[in-house]
Design an enzyme around this catalytic site. Structure first.
Site, PDB file in Angstrom:
ATOM      1  N   GLY A 131       9.389  -8.286  -0.999  1.00  7.64           N
ATOM      2  CA  GLY A 131       8.686  -7.883  -2.214  1.00  7.64           C
ATOM      3  C   GLY A 131       8.059  -8.978  -3.037  1.00  7.64           C
ATOM      4  O   GLY A 131       7.344  -8.680  -4.000  1.00  7.64           O
ATOM      5  N   GLU A 172      13.777 -10.252   3.604  1.00  4.12           N
ATOM      6  CA  GLU A 172      12.774  -9.461   4.323  1.00  4.12           C
ATOM      7  C   GLU A 172      11.373  -9.672   3.757  1.00  4.12           C
ATOM      8  O   GLU A 172      10.716  -8.720   3.341  1.00  4.12           O
ATOM      9  CB  GLU A 172      13.124  -7.975   4.238  1.00  4.12           C
ATOM     10  N   ARG A 214       4.548  -9.717   2.795  1.00  5.65           N
ATOM     11  CA  ARG A 214       3.292 -10.153   2.196  1.00  5.65           C
ATOM     12  C   ARG A 214       3.242 -11.656   1.907  1.00  5.65           C
ATOM     13  O   ARG A 214       2.228 -12.308   2.154  1.00  5.65           O
ATOM     14  CB  ARG A 214       3.115  -9.375   0.887  1.00  5.65           C
ATOM     15  N   TYR A 251      -4.852   1.512  -3.185  1.00  6.40           N
ATOM     16  CA  TYR A 251      -4.128   1.005  -4.362  1.00  6.40           C
ATOM     17  C   TYR A 251      -5.063   0.476  -5.450  1.00  6.40           C
ATOM     18  O   TYR A 251      -4.591  -0.042  -6.461  1.00  6.40           O
ATOM     19  CB  TYR A 251      -3.219  -0.177  -3.979  1.00  6.40           C
ATOM     20  N   CYS A 263     -17.869   7.582   5.747  1.00  3.90           N
ATOM     21  CA  CYS A 263     -18.419   8.677   4.943  1.00  3.90           C
ATOM     22  C   CYS A 263     -17.407   9.180   3.926  1.00  3.90           C
ATOM     23  O   CYS A 263     -16.866  10.290   4.038  1.00  3.90           O
ATOM     24  CB  CYS A 263     -18.879   9.798   5.861  1.00  3.90           C
ATOM     25  N   GLU A 264     -17.104   8.347   2.964  1.00  3.07           N
ATOM     26  CA  GLU A 264     -16.193   8.659   1.856  1.00  3.07           C
ATOM     27  C   GLU A 264     -16.650   7.808   0.680  1.00  3.07           C
ATOM     28  O   GLU A 264     -16.941   6.618   0.857  1.00  3.07           O
ATOM     29  CB  GLU A 264     -14.750   8.194   2.160  1.00  3.07           C
ATOM     30  N   TYR A 317      -0.713  -5.976   5.337  1.00  2.00           N
ATOM     31  CA  TYR A 317      -1.109  -4.583   5.137  1.00  2.00           C
ATOM     32  C   TYR A 317      -2.616  -4.410   5.343  1.00  2.00           C
ATOM     33  O   TYR A 317      -3.260  -3.608   4.672  1.00  2.00           O
ATOM     34  CB  TYR A 317      -0.654  -4.081   3.751  1.00  2.00           C
TER      35      TYR A 317
HETATM   36  C1  PLP Z   1       7.897  -3.168   2.875  1.00  2.00           C
HETATM   37  C2  PLP Z   1       9.273  -3.696   2.976  1.00  2.00           C
HETATM   38  C3  PLP Z   1       9.502  -5.073   2.939  1.00  2.00           C
HETATM   39  C4  PLP Z   1       8.412  -6.098   2.759  1.00  2.00           C
HETATM   40  O1  PLP Z   1       7.810  -6.053   1.530  1.00  2.00           O
HETATM   41  P1  PLP Z   1       6.786  -7.224   1.117  1.00  2.00           P
HETATM   42  O2  PLP Z   1       6.357  -6.841  -0.238  1.00  2.00           O
HETATM   43  O3  PLP Z   1       5.671  -7.222   2.089  1.00  2.00           O
HETATM   44  O4  PLP Z   1       7.556  -8.499   1.131  1.00  2.00           O
HETATM   45  C5  PLP Z   1      10.806  -5.508   3.095  1.00  2.00           C
HETATM   46  N1  PLP Z   1      11.834  -4.634   3.270  1.00  2.00           N
HETATM   47  C6  PLP Z   1      11.648  -3.299   3.294  1.00  2.00           C
HETATM   48  C7  PLP Z   1      12.803  -2.411   3.487  1.00  2.00           C
HETATM   49  C8  PLP Z   1      10.369  -2.790   3.155  1.00  2.00           C
HETATM   50  O5  PLP Z   1      10.181  -1.465   3.173  1.00  2.00           O
END
Ligand code: PLP
Length: 418
Positions: free
Chosen positions: A239, A273, A276, A316, A343-344, A372
């Protein structure tokens, strides 16, 4: 820091002019910098060097095999959210012991596949999922290693579609009933509790929501241990945000210092995890201008990439900086919508953007498209998806070919009875 910089008036990817790649592979295409990917992964990983940790790259941000292999070689693992992602991770050579599996809707088949592959752990999101996982593991005569995803109810202050840790979210188990959920797990003979998981959202540009969530989760871990649970892994999710325009997210070192301060005495292995933050600014989408079009109300720059290639602006309202691959002196500035051929009316890459006028044939580079981007692309309007190219130093490699018209109809059949 990334390796897409001008040399003179030419935008380069490392040592290669983007213009040259476009001449050889055609447009549109995704382009990644090997040096940037490596640098981002290393900086993130090293920020946590003081504590036991595993960086499980969140594959949904970018699941190309070449990138996964690169991260696996740097010591990384994978955070997967489907059987398809697990397949990719294994194909790329990610060790199963460094794979975690998240998601609210895992199927029996996906559980079976992940158990057979002997992944590190499942991040479980409901009691029903726990029971099904217990059943599948039982039928195979194994135990499933599990962390329960906790929803800590913190506001990540990001786009609502990518906020996942609020009370009303579909994700995780509400922290107020987490102990009961762990008791459910304890009763199930083929479940082995090994950890706790949180993931509160994406493109988060402050440290506070992460710390607030972790403080709550840390208190939970203390309670769980008092009740006899073994908690070896604390998965803090992903995140961390990046700069698309003028955001000012904490650098990984600052992020890590804040997290480590909360978790250092727990003695857990920390699973991270990031998605991005590793790949977002390591990739761009290169597109060619087809037409300029003025209506009484607006100016449009029509390009050959559309929402099917990069959906973030439409989905977004995201901002992506757009730069010319070759800067030209003395161009007037125009306020324009950069739009694709789809076409949108929602098919745009930029709205009301002030930029130098571009002539048909000129190349535009949509920045920060490494996360993404390709993974959210589609064949809408029967548009073949673009290739993915990786630059390493003064060379470049096709890491996924452009789709052909034949690819578009693969698997389709016209029954003779029709
Ligand atoms: C999407 C997601 C991430 C990665 O999020 P980023 O914002 O790209 O770092 C990590 N863990 C889980 C469970 C996710 O769904």
């Amino acid at each position: 820091m990334h390796h897409f910089q001008y040399r003179g008036d030419q935008l380069m990817c490392e040592e290669v002019p983007i213009d040259r790649i476009a001449q050889e592979v055609g447009t549109p295409f995704y382009l990644y910098s090997h040096a940037t990917l490596t640098h981002h992964f290393r900086v993130f990983d090293q920020a946590f060097a003081d504590i036991p940790h595993i960086v499980c790259f969140a594959m949904k941000a970018n699941s190309n095999l070449a990138l996964l292999k690169l991260f696996a070689d740097l010591g990384g693992g994978a955070d997967v959210v489907s059987g398809g992602e697990l397949y990719r991770a294994l194909k790329a050579g990610v060790p199963p012991g460094r794979i975690v599996f998240a998601g609210v809707g895992k199927t029996r088949e996906e559980m079976d596949y992940a158990l057979k592959s002997d992944i590190l752990m499942f991040n479980v999101e409901s009691s029903e999922e726990l029971r099904l996982l217990n059943e599948v593991a039982g039928s195979m005569g194994v135990k499933a290693r599990v962390a329960i995803r906790i929803n800590p109810d913190v506001d990540p202050k990001t786009h609502p579609y990518i906020s996942t840790g609020l009370k009303k979210s579909k994700f995780g188990i509400d922290i107020s009933v987490a102990l009961e959920e762990y008791r459910v797990a304890e009763e199930l003979p083929h479940i082995q509790v090994v950890g706790v998981h949180q993931h509160i959202g994406s493109q988060i540009t402050e440290v506070t929501p992460f710390v607030d969530g972790l403080v709550k989760v840390t208190e939970l871990i203390v309670k769980l241990r008092q009740r006899g649970f073994t908690i070896d892994y604390l998965d803090v999710g992903g995140g961390l945000g990046i700069t698309y325009k003028d955001e000012n997210p904490p650098v990984p070192r600052v992020f890590a210092e804040a997290l480590i301060a909360v978790v250092k005495d727990l003695g857990c292995t920390i699973v991270l995890e990031p998605g991005r933050v590793i790949v977002g600014n390591a990739g761009v989408l290169v597109t060619r201008v087809l037409y300029n079009k003025s209506t009484p109300a607006k100016h449009f720059t029509v390009v050959d990439a559309g929402m099917n290639d990069l959906i973030r602006p439409s989905l977004y309202g995201s901002y992506h900086s757009i730069l010319p691959a070759s800067r030209k002196a003395g161009k007037e500035t125009v306020v324009t919508d950069v739009v694709g051929p789809v076409c949108e009316s929602g098919d745009f890459l930029a709205k009301d953007r002030s930029m130098p006028v571009t002539d048909p044939g000129e190349l535009l580079v949509v920045m920060s498209a490494g996360a993404y981007g390709y993974t959210m692309s589609s064949n809408y309007n029967s548009r073949p998806r673009p290739p993915e190219i990786m630059v390493k130093g003064d060379r470049y490699f096709t890491i996924r070919e452009r789709e052909s018209y034949e690819d578009l109809i693969r698997g389709e059949q016209i029954p003779p009875e029709l």
